[in-house]
Write an enzyme that holds these catalytic residues in place. Structure first.
Site, PDB file in Angstrom:
ATOM      1  CE  LYS A   1     -63.080  -2.026 -21.201  1.00  0.00           C
ATOM      2  NZ  LYS A   1     -63.136  -2.925 -22.505  1.00  0.00           N
TER       3      LYS A   1
ATOM      4  CB  SER B   1     -61.047  -2.603 -24.398  1.00  0.00           C
ATOM      5  OG  SER B   1     -61.149  -2.332 -23.945  1.00  0.00           O
TER       6      SER B   1
END
Length: 580
Positions: A188, A381
């Protein structure tokens, strides 16, 4: 008092007069434009006509009307595809003329336009492409053409694909601002531009993986249409050996070196040898698609577009507002004529709260109607968060998706405030009363609490994906941690059901709704008219539109504008992916 009252009345009358004058002017302009657009002779489709696709600009899923200016440079992706599909079965249309000099689009959007062009070509019809120069994206479309024309002074930018990321760590150090970063997942890497000076190994690896897949797909499809081996295409890119027009012609990447008027005249004469008039045979795709609109039928499929970063509140160009999105879903859900829904997504994600609100609306919608997700360029996401609950997910091989992860950022401006002479003092009733004050840093206890919140949101994200996709939590966790996938890999690992474009998603939605006859396709949300925008416009809207215009031209302003709009926890793609 009488004088004040008189002045007030005069002012009121004056304001009313100018407002009325403004509305009269707008109505006059609208009327004139309608008369001009209804000039049937100007847009007549003759026998042996040529559909002209002037692709100068950036393709988008949803065109937002701009009050302060025109939408010059903005191309409606759906209008382009609609025109091509319609022309395929129109016996009057003999060819398509592609003007590709200054065209830009995401790779999945390119794939859909390209598929439509190939379908047109299979009907035995002709395609001619012209470019002052060709970027790699515009050449990807041009490669399907029977004739590819390049301006004598132009270039063919065929040099391989790349992803460039800007890093702002030094910038923040120079202005004495310290980003306080919280994230879950080694991949991430949305926060990396704020805390590193180059890509982490994890980020570099996953970027290289999907870039290689996209490049192979790109070369394979070009090779098939131009009858050139992939190995030879790689050699061209490596050695920059087809950049100049003469080199491109010699290596069969193009078929002709000529100016635009010459290429147009040559195409017209293929089908109209005795007529030297060129322009009357060219039909604009914008006017062509508005001829003979779809008939009213009882069965409709709604295409709901979610394009841009996900934020709380209302939508605008480049942003999907949760409140506007939920209102659209409610409208679609309550309409008895809408039998199925295609959720068209092109979003890197955004606010976790907004994503969750939108996800809940979709879960409620799917209880009463089939919902199919159609993934465009980037659905990652928070974008994947809202796709997960759909009954079925369709993506292009070149779609960028996944990035299941979450992060949060605070900015400690204490040193900056001190440097410019601003001191801060506080009186508190509890140790963390000023916890989210941007001028203070976090204590160890507060950091632990931040991670606790973060972990809670991450678990919810994983559960939504697990439930929506019918995957075990262990399987979802192995796919998560912010990892990014190309559409082909996402299909293999279960994040996507099928590879294809919008048309395939619509077919699946019709199948799930058991629609066997004719059905109509409607796009939501409806864009606001200039009059509607005028009625609700404020000075803050004007400032934001001016900022958006500047941000389009300057990438750093675009990043800063996006950071400003981010509130709360974020589920967003690692960075702005622009593969060139």
């Amino acid at each position: 008092m009488k004088t004040a009252h008189f002045i007030k009345q005069v002012f009121t009358v004056a304001v009313g007069f100018f407002v009325s004058l403004l509305f009269l002017l707008l109505i006059t302009i609208w009327g004139v434009s309608q008369l001009a657009s209804n000039d049937s002779s100007k847009h007549e489709v003759r026998v042996n006509s040529i559909l002209q696709l002037n692709m100068q600009g950036r393709a988008v899923e949803l065109v937002h009307e701009s009050l302060l200016g025109s939408n010059k440079g903005i191309i409606d992706l759906n209008l382009i595809k609609k025109a091509i599909h319609k022309a395929k079965d129109d016996s009057r249309i003999k060819a398509i003329y592609l003007e590709l000099s200054y065209f830009d689009a995401g790779w999945a959007a390119l794939e859909e336009i390209r598929e439509a062009l190939l379908s047109f070509k299979k009907q035995g019809k002709t395609i001619v492409a012209y470019g002052d120069s060709y970027s790699q994206k515009s050449y990807y479309l041009a490669s399907v053409a029977d004739e590819i024309v390049l301006n004598p002074s132009g270039l063919l930018e065929f040099q391989g694909l790349s992803v460039t990321i800007d890093f702002y760590t030094k910038l923040f150090e120079n202005i004495c601002i310290k980003p306080i970063i919280f994230r879950i997942g080694a991949y991430k890497s949305a926060i990396e531009p704020l805390c590193l000076n180059k890509m982490s190994e994890e980020s570099r690896k996953q970027t290289g993986d999907y870039l290689s897949l996209l490049h192979e797909h790109f070369l394979k499809n070009i090779g098939l249409e131009r009858n050139i081996k992939v190995s030879k295409l790689k050699e061209f890119a490596h050695n920059l050996s087809v950049v100049l027009p003469t080199d491109a012609l010699y290596n069969k990447m193009i078929t002709k070196i000529a100016y635009e008027e010459e290429s147009k005249k040559s195409l017209v004469q293929q089908f109209n040898e005795s007529d030297a008039t060129v322009n009357k045979y060219f039909v604009s795709y914008k006017h062509y698609t508005h001829l003979n609109q779809q008939p009213d039928v009882a069965n409709n499929i709604a295409v709901v577009v979610a394009e841009g970063q996900i934020i709380n509140g209302v939508s605008s160009a480049g942003y999907v507002g949760a409140s506007d999105f939920v209102r659209t879903i409610e409208r679609v859900k309550k309409d008895p004529d809408i039998k199925a829904v295609v959720l068209r997504i092109d979003s890197p994600g955004g606010s976790v709260l907004a994503s969750d609100i939108m996800c809940q609306a979709i879960e409620e919608l799917k209880e009463v109607k089939p919902v199919v997700a159609s993934m465009s360029n980037v659905v990652a996401s928070g974008g994947y968060y809202i796709a997960a609950p759909c009954h079925y997910i369709v993506a292009q091989p070149t779609t960028i998706t996944g990035s299941i992860g979450i992060f949060g950022i605070l900015f400690d401006t204490t040193k900056l405030m001190q440097k410019i002479g601003i001191e801060c003092d506080v009186v508190k009733t509890s140790p963390s009363a000023d916890f989210l004050n941007p001028r203070t840093t976090c204590s160890q206890e507060e950091s632990k609490f931040f991670y606790k919140i973060l972990q809670s949101h991450y678990e919810t994200f994983l559960q939504k994906v697990s439930k929506g996709r019918g995957l075990s939590m262990n399987k979802v966790k192995s796919l998560a941690s912010g990892k990014v996938y190309a559409g082909t890999v996402a299909k293999q690992n279960g994040l996507v059901d099928e590879l294809g474009g919008m048309e395939k998603a619509i077919e699946k939605a019709a199948s799930l709704a058991n629609l066997t006859g004719t059905y109509r396709i409607g796009c939501f949300p409806y864009p606001k008219t200039k009059l509607e925008q005028l009625l609700e416009y404020t000075s803050s809207n004007i400032k934001m539109e001016l900022l958006s215009s500047l941000a389009e031209e300057h990438q750093i302003l675009n990043h800063l504008q996006a950071i400003r709009k981010r509130q709360g926890w974020q589920a967003i793609l690692p960075y702005t992916i622009d593969i060139k």
